[in-house]
Design an enzyme around this catalytic site. Sequence first.
Site, PDB file in Angstrom:
ATOM      1  N   ASP A 123       0.869  -1.166   0.000  1.00 12.08           N
ATOM      2  CA  ASP A 123       0.000   0.000   0.000  1.00 12.08           C
ATOM      3  C   ASP A 123       0.914   1.228   0.000  1.00 12.08           C
ATOM      4  OD1 ASP A 123      -2.463   1.539   0.419  1.00 12.08           O
ATOM      5  OD2 ASP A 123      -1.697   1.830   2.448  1.00 12.08           O
ATOM      6  N   ASP A 151      -0.193   5.161   0.996  1.00 11.18           N
ATOM      7  CA  ASP A 151      -0.463   6.103   2.081  1.00 11.18           C
ATOM      8  C   ASP A 151      -0.500   5.389   3.430  1.00 11.18           C
ATOM      9  OD1 ASP A 151      -1.443   8.817   0.667  1.00 11.18           O
ATOM     10  OD2 ASP A 151      -2.174   7.096  -0.470  1.00 11.18           O
ATOM     11  N   ASP A 191      -1.699  -0.855   6.122  1.00 10.30           N
ATOM     12  CA  ASP A 191      -1.846  -0.160   7.399  1.00 10.30           C
ATOM     13  C   ASP A 191      -3.291  -0.042   7.861  1.00 10.30           C
ATOM     14  OD1 ASP A 191      -2.439   3.270   6.862  1.00 10.30           O
ATOM     15  OD2 ASP A 191      -2.285   1.817   5.241  1.00 10.30           O
TER      16      ASP A 191
END
Length: 220
Positions: A7, A9, A168
């Site tokens: 991922d 961000d 995250d």
Amino acid sequence: MRTAIFDLDGTLADTSADLIAAANACFVGRGHAAPLDAVGDALTAFGGGRAMLRLGVQRLGIDDVIIDEEYQTLLDHYDAHIDVHTRLYPGVEAALDRLAADDWVLGVCTNKPEALAETLLKKIGIRDRFTAMLGADTLPVRKPNPEHLFETVRRAGGNVDRTVLMGDTITDRDTARNAGVPIVLVGFGPLGADIVDMQPDAILPHYDDLPDLLDRLIPR
């Protein structure tokens, strides 16, 4: 061949301050006070533009019609100021270099619009580390639909059976579960120690630990 898909961000880079600034600019442009905080609202920032606008609307007690009306304005402002405050998390570049030296195939699968993701990865100097990069609008589907991850792996030249996803958020966790691959969640994001509640296969405390952690999940 082993494949690590990331991922963007909140995983590779802390982009929250620039995202929050873009959302606040929409409200300020309409004559309101800036309702969002770069630190306190970081988790919402990683949820995307509409999530930030929705939170701002709720705090200001105004009509939520502006969520749709201001979304493109948010994207335009963010595009123009995409790397003012954004920084790679410590150890990212060294970890990516170590993985590449160990013949890992690397890719990015993000729910950030593709053009913005391409721009950001180039500006922070790591685009060339990844064989494939798919954004939110690259395909008709996006995370947590597993096809978003599968296609990233295919374009990277990897093998889904030997793939791990780095993320995250609950979206990344659900993507990995839907795809049947291990999920590693970072332990240094807005959720902090609470990330354990998502029951990932592993939690990354620092990028210095990533190569050894991935070796344990998917042995050579």
